[in-house]
Design a protein around this motif. Structure first.
Motif, PDB file in Angstrom:
ATOM      1  N   MET A  27     -15.872  -6.026  15.657  1.00  0.00           N
ATOM      2  CA  MET A  27     -16.935  -5.130  15.649  1.00  0.00           C
ATOM      3  C   MET A  27     -16.362  -3.776  16.131  1.00  0.00           C
ATOM      4  O   MET A  27     -16.854  -2.541  15.461  1.00  0.00           O
ATOM      5  CB  MET A  27     -17.625  -5.495  17.171  1.00  0.00           C
ATOM      6  CG  MET A  27     -18.599  -6.829  16.746  1.00  0.00           C
ATOM      7  SD  MET A  27     -19.647  -6.443  15.429  1.00  0.00           S
ATOM      8  CE  MET A  27     -20.739  -4.973  16.224  1.00  0.00           C
ATOM      9  N   TYR A  28     -15.093  -3.668  16.704  1.00  0.00           N
ATOM     10  CA  TYR A  28     -14.582  -2.278  16.900  1.00  0.00           C
ATOM     11  C   TYR A  28     -14.163  -1.554  15.762  1.00  0.00           C
ATOM     12  O   TYR A  28     -14.415  -0.446  15.392  1.00  0.00           O
ATOM     13  CB  TYR A  28     -13.341  -2.284  17.900  1.00  0.00           C
ATOM     14  CG  TYR A  28     -12.576  -1.010  18.123  1.00  0.00           C
ATOM     15  CD1 TYR A  28     -11.240  -0.826  17.394  1.00  0.00           C
ATOM     16  CD2 TYR A  28     -13.164  -0.022  18.782  1.00  0.00           C
ATOM     17  CE1 TYR A  28     -10.819   0.295  17.477  1.00  0.00           C
ATOM     18  CE2 TYR A  28     -12.431   1.135  19.121  1.00  0.00           C
ATOM     19  CZ  TYR A  28     -11.256   1.407  18.292  1.00  0.00           C
ATOM     20  OH  TYR A  28     -10.684   2.503  18.258  1.00  0.00           O
ATOM     21  N   TYR A  29     -13.484  -2.255  14.843  1.00  0.00           N
ATOM     22  CA  TYR A  29     -12.812  -1.904  13.437  1.00  0.00           C
ATOM     23  C   TYR A  29     -13.834  -1.432  12.722  1.00  0.00           C
ATOM     24  O   TYR A  29     -13.978  -0.584  11.978  1.00  0.00           O
ATOM     25  CB  TYR A  29     -11.641  -2.761  13.055  1.00  0.00           C
ATOM     26  CG  TYR A  29     -10.507  -2.437  13.729  1.00  0.00           C
ATOM     27  CD1 TYR A  29      -9.683  -1.284  13.594  1.00  0.00           C
ATOM     28  CD2 TYR A  29     -10.100  -3.325  14.665  1.00  0.00           C
ATOM     29  CE1 TYR A  29      -8.198  -1.167  14.201  1.00  0.00           C
ATOM     30  CE2 TYR A  29      -8.768  -3.536  15.259  1.00  0.00           C
ATOM     31  CZ  TYR A  29      -7.998  -2.332  15.072  1.00  0.00           C
ATOM     32  OH  TYR A  29      -6.899  -2.260  15.670  1.00  0.00           O
ATOM     33  N   ASN A  30     -14.895  -2.502  12.546  1.00  0.00           N
ATOM     34  CA  ASN A  30     -15.907  -2.469  11.615  1.00  0.00           C
ATOM     35  C   ASN A  30     -16.813  -1.070  11.998  1.00  0.00           C
ATOM     36  O   ASN A  30     -17.425  -0.340  11.008  1.00  0.00           O
ATOM     37  CB  ASN A  30     -16.929  -3.620  11.739  1.00  0.00           C
ATOM     38  CG  ASN A  30     -18.176  -3.628  10.781  1.00  0.00           C
ATOM     39  OD1 ASN A  30     -17.908  -3.634   9.502  1.00  0.00           O
ATOM     40  ND2 ASN A  30     -19.245  -3.443  11.263  1.00  0.00           N
ATOM     41  N   GLN A  31     -17.051  -0.966  13.348  1.00  0.00           N
ATOM     42  CA  GLN A  31     -17.811   0.191  13.520  1.00  0.00           C
ATOM     43  C   GLN A  31     -17.132   1.446  13.386  1.00  0.00           C
ATOM     44  O   GLN A  31     -17.902   2.535  13.001  1.00  0.00           O
ATOM     45  CB  GLN A  31     -18.308   0.025  15.255  1.00  0.00           C
ATOM     46  CG  GLN A  31     -19.308   1.151  15.768  1.00  0.00           C
ATOM     47  CD  GLN A  31     -20.550   1.122  15.093  1.00  0.00           C
ATOM     48  OE1 GLN A  31     -21.076   0.021  15.003  1.00  0.00           O
ATOM     49  NE2 GLN A  31     -21.285   2.123  14.801  1.00  0.00           N
ATOM     50  N   ASN A  38     -20.004   6.807   7.019  1.00  0.00           N
ATOM     51  CA  ASN A  38     -21.268   7.483   6.883  1.00  0.00           C
ATOM     52  C   ASN A  38     -20.981   8.965   7.016  1.00  0.00           C
ATOM     53  O   ASN A  38     -21.988   9.840   6.448  1.00  0.00           O
ATOM     54  CB  ASN A  38     -22.216   6.989   8.340  1.00  0.00           C
ATOM     55  CG  ASN A  38     -22.731   5.649   8.150  1.00  0.00           C
ATOM     56  OD1 ASN A  38     -22.717   5.271   6.952  1.00  0.00           O
ATOM     57  ND2 ASN A  38     -22.832   4.978   9.268  1.00  0.00           N
ATOM     58  N   GLU A  39     -20.048   9.484   7.698  1.00  0.00           N
ATOM     59  CA  GLU A  39     -19.569  10.913   7.845  1.00  0.00           C
ATOM     60  C   GLU A  39     -19.281  11.309   6.489  1.00  0.00           C
ATOM     61  O   GLU A  39     -19.872  12.488   6.120  1.00  0.00           O
ATOM     62  CB  GLU A  39     -18.354  11.146   8.754  1.00  0.00           C
ATOM     63  CG  GLU A  39     -18.179  12.667   8.729  1.00  0.00           C
ATOM     64  CD  GLU A  39     -17.127  12.875   9.971  1.00  0.00           C
ATOM     65  OE1 GLU A  39     -16.594  14.015   9.686  1.00  0.00           O
ATOM     66  OE2 GLU A  39     -16.606  11.825  10.483  1.00  0.00           O
ATOM     67  N   GLN A  42     -22.734  11.591   4.483  1.00  0.00           N
ATOM     68  CA  GLN A  42     -23.602  12.580   4.747  1.00  0.00           C
ATOM     69  C   GLN A  42     -23.030  13.982   3.971  1.00  0.00           C
ATOM     70  O   GLN A  42     -23.964  14.771   3.483  1.00  0.00           O
ATOM     71  CB  GLN A  42     -23.564  12.732   6.168  1.00  0.00           C
ATOM     72  CG  GLN A  42     -24.316  11.755   6.806  1.00  0.00           C
ATOM     73  CD  GLN A  42     -25.706  11.637   6.519  1.00  0.00           C
ATOM     74  OE1 GLN A  42     -26.431  12.772   6.129  1.00  0.00           O
ATOM     75  NE2 GLN A  42     -26.273  10.414   6.381  1.00  0.00           N
ATOM     76  N   ARG A  43     -21.703  14.273   4.178  1.00  0.00           N
ATOM     77  CA  ARG A  43     -21.077  15.444   3.347  1.00  0.00           C
ATOM     78  C   ARG A  43     -21.610  15.564   1.920  1.00  0.00           C
ATOM     79  O   ARG A  43     -22.032  16.598   1.318  1.00  0.00           O
ATOM     80  CB  ARG A  43     -19.825  15.429   3.352  1.00  0.00           C
ATOM     81  CG  ARG A  43     -19.033  15.635   4.827  1.00  0.00           C
ATOM     82  CD  ARG A  43     -17.648  15.448   4.933  1.00  0.00           C
ATOM     83  NE  ARG A  43     -17.039  16.604   4.700  1.00  0.00           N
ATOM     84  CZ  ARG A  43     -16.615  17.661   4.980  1.00  0.00           C
ATOM     85  NH1 ARG A  43     -17.112  17.645   6.577  1.00  0.00           N
ATOM     86  NH2 ARG A  43     -15.815  18.532   4.629  1.00  0.00           N
ATOM     87  N   TYR A  44     -21.516  14.338   1.283  1.00  0.00           N
ATOM     88  CA  TYR A  44     -21.768  14.286  -0.229  1.00  0.00           C
ATOM     89  C   TYR A  44     -23.366  14.494  -0.361  1.00  0.00           C
ATOM     90  O   TYR A  44     -23.837  15.493  -1.387  1.00  0.00           O
ATOM     91  CB  TYR A  44     -21.445  12.682  -0.786  1.00  0.00           C
ATOM     92  CG  TYR A  44     -20.007  12.572  -0.991  1.00  0.00           C
ATOM     93  CD1 TYR A  44     -19.411  11.396  -1.025  1.00  0.00           C
ATOM     94  CD2 TYR A  44     -18.842  13.630  -0.766  1.00  0.00           C
ATOM     95  CE1 TYR A  44     -18.082  10.962  -1.078  1.00  0.00           C
ATOM     96  CE2 TYR A  44     -17.670  13.546  -0.885  1.00  0.00           C
ATOM     97  CZ  TYR A  44     -17.284  12.085  -1.020  1.00  0.00           C
ATOM     98  OH  TYR A  44     -15.988  11.787  -1.119  1.00  0.00           O
ATOM     99  N   LEU A  45     -24.147  13.875   0.462  1.00  0.00           N
ATOM    100  CA  LEU A  45     -25.713  14.026   0.508  1.00  0.00           C
ATOM    101  C   LEU A  45     -25.984  15.334   0.595  1.00  0.00           C
ATOM    102  O   LEU A  45     -26.850  15.915   0.117  1.00  0.00           O
ATOM    103  CB  LEU A  45     -26.316  13.180   1.186  1.00  0.00           C
ATOM    104  CG  LEU A  45     -26.131  11.616   0.923  1.00  0.00           C
ATOM    105  CD1 LEU A  45     -26.689  10.704   2.327  1.00  0.00           C
ATOM    106  CD2 LEU A  45     -26.886  11.302  -0.504  1.00  0.00           C
TER     107      LEU A  45
END
Length: 487
Positions: A27-31, A38-39, A42-45
């Motif tokens: 869960m730690y590595y996946n998060q 996601n970051e 968001q830059r691309y969007l």
């Protein structure tokens, strides 16, 4: 001593701890990966949103220049606000790699908005040529913004290429880690399960072999089990059983012999009770009947007297022959009616009888002279003392596995002490006038006959009469009553 339950809980705790650690790590590595991804997304969007907003500003400007309506102007203002909002968002994307390009990109957005404003102003001042030139310039700037967006996206891809490669490598490492963890868990789990199963099955096998030897009658072999859990305690108890079994066998034989003797004595006692009950016929009733018959013969013709004599004869035969064996409810009802005919001759209109009898219930077995003493008790206490007489009601109906017989009167009732005395089989004073068989005697024989205690119930209240309820089983076992009756 380590119990079986403790071993199971240890295994469960170990598995749950390992699974929890694996889950937390994954869960730690996946998060962490998900947040980074996601970051970047968001830059691309945000960059793509600038391109889309700039094109919408040009489209709205064109619509307004063609049709200078208030609605088109409002739409243009909204698109400009959206572009300004997107401009603020991309200003947060600045880093050392894209600082120069992003500054020019932001300036292009300002130029587009200013050019759009000039085009609107020229159009409002009727300067069509200047308005057209401003629109053309706004279109060129929008195209520059789109090209610059592609350039910035290319820089972003170059900047985060290493990150993408890291995600792929990290995913591969996690797969390898998962496989190693699975193999390690499987190995240790199999090892622990094998040890755990041996710690249970081996003592059970030893205990089984000892039981087989005892089954063969070899009580000289000591029961030995190598265990430190609950099975060890069981083996010790088994050893105590082996030591005590010879003594128990002799005790069982002695108890069986004693039980047979007690059973024979019980049968003899029950037989003597039945013989004693049979001998309780009181001739006092015969004198009362003869006196009634003589008065009846004196007052009226011989036909009714003859019928009365027939009833008396049948009643006497029944009383003398039926006490020591079972009869049917049909026979009991018939002799009860003969008895009531005699009593009606005695009390005339003072005695009233109402019956509601289900004829399908008349085949059940019951001890002889059961209903007559109860009816007699009702007459003696509810009809005879009252100058106006009384009413007796008898109901017989089916209730599943039982037949319910209810006999009720409207007399003064019965005290709770007397009811308790009857149900506790304590003899009453002056009961059993006709047959010598009183209410208590009936209770004794009913319980002896059916082998159950709650076969009779008595309900009474002050001035509300007495209701006797018999709950008769449709089937019963052959017991001491029958053995005594058939000898």
């Amino acid at each position: 001593m380590i119990g079986i339950q403790r071993k199971i809980w240890t295994l469960t705790a170990m598995i749950m701890f390992i699974m929890l650690m694996i889950w937390i790590t994954l869960m730690y590595y996946n998060q962490k990966t998900e947040n980074q991804y996601n970051e970047i997304l968001q830059r691309y969007l945000r960059l793509n949103e600038v391109t889309t907003s700039s094109q919408q500003v040009v489209t709205s400007l064109n619509s307004y220049l063609i049709t200078p309506a208030e609605g088109n102007l409002s739409s243009l203002r909204r698109k400009e606000e959206m572009l300004r909002s997107a401009q603020l968002d991309i200003s947060n994307l600045r880093n050392s790699e894209n600082d120069f390009a992003l500054t020019g990109y932001i300036n292009l957005i300002d130029s587009l908005i200013e050019t759009s404003e000039r085009a609107v102003m020229f159009h409002s001042e009727k300067e069509s040529e200047d308005s057209t030139d401003a629109f053309a310039e706004a279109t060129r700037i929008s195209k520059y913004i789109s090209d610059m967006t592609l350039t910035l996206l290319d820089k972003e891809l170059s900047t985060y290429e290493q990150f993408y490669r890291g995600i792929i490598e990290q995913s591969a490492e996690l797969k390898k880690l998962g496989i190693w963890i699975l193999v390690t868990m499987t190995f240790w789990l199999l090892l622990f399960t094998y040890w755990f199963s041996l710690s249970i099955t081996r003592p059970i096998q030893q205990l089984t072999r000892a039981a087989q030897e005892l089954a063969k009658g070899r009580f000289d072999l000591q029961v030995r089990v190598n265990s430190s859990d609950e099975i060890s305690f069981l083996a010790k108890m088994f050893e105590h059983m082996r030591i005590s079994i010879n003594g128990l066998i002799s005790e069982i034989q002695q108890k069986a012999q004693l039980e047979n003797e007690l059973q024979r004595n019980k049968l003899l006692l029950q037989e003597s009770q039945l013989r004693s009950l049979q001998s309780q016929i009181n001739p006092h009733f015969l004198f009362n009947i003869l006196d009634t018959l003589s008065k009846k013969a004196f007052l009226e013709g011989a036909e009714e007297t003859s019928d009365l004599l027939v009833s008396v004869a049948g009643l006497l035969r029944y009383n003398l022959k039926r006490l020591d064996r079972s009869v049917t409810l049909y026979e009991e009802v018939r002799v009860m009616k003969q008895y009531m005919e005699i009593q009606k001759a005695r009390f005339t209109d003072r005695l009233r009888l109402y019956t509601d009898i289900d004829e399908e219930c008349l085949s059940i077995q019951m001890p002889g002279l059961t209903l007559q003493p109860i009816i007699e008790n009702a007459i003696n206490h509810a009809v005879e003392p009252d100058e106006h007489g009384g009413t007796i009601e008898m109901i017989v109906h089916d209730q599943g596995e039982h037949v319910i017989i209810e006999i009720a009167d409207d007399g003064p009732g019965m005290s709770s002490d007397k009811i308790e005395q009857i149900l506790n089989e304590q003899p009453l004073e002056n009961e059993g006038h006709s047959t010598g068989i009183g209410f208590t005697n009936v209770v004794q024989r009913l319980r002896l006959f059916y082998g159950v205690h709650d076969v009779i119930d008595i309900n009474s209240a002050e001035g509300a009469g007495v209701r006797v309820r018999l709950t008769i089983p449709k089937t019963r076992r052959i017991d001491a009553y029958d053995e005594a009756a058939y000898r």
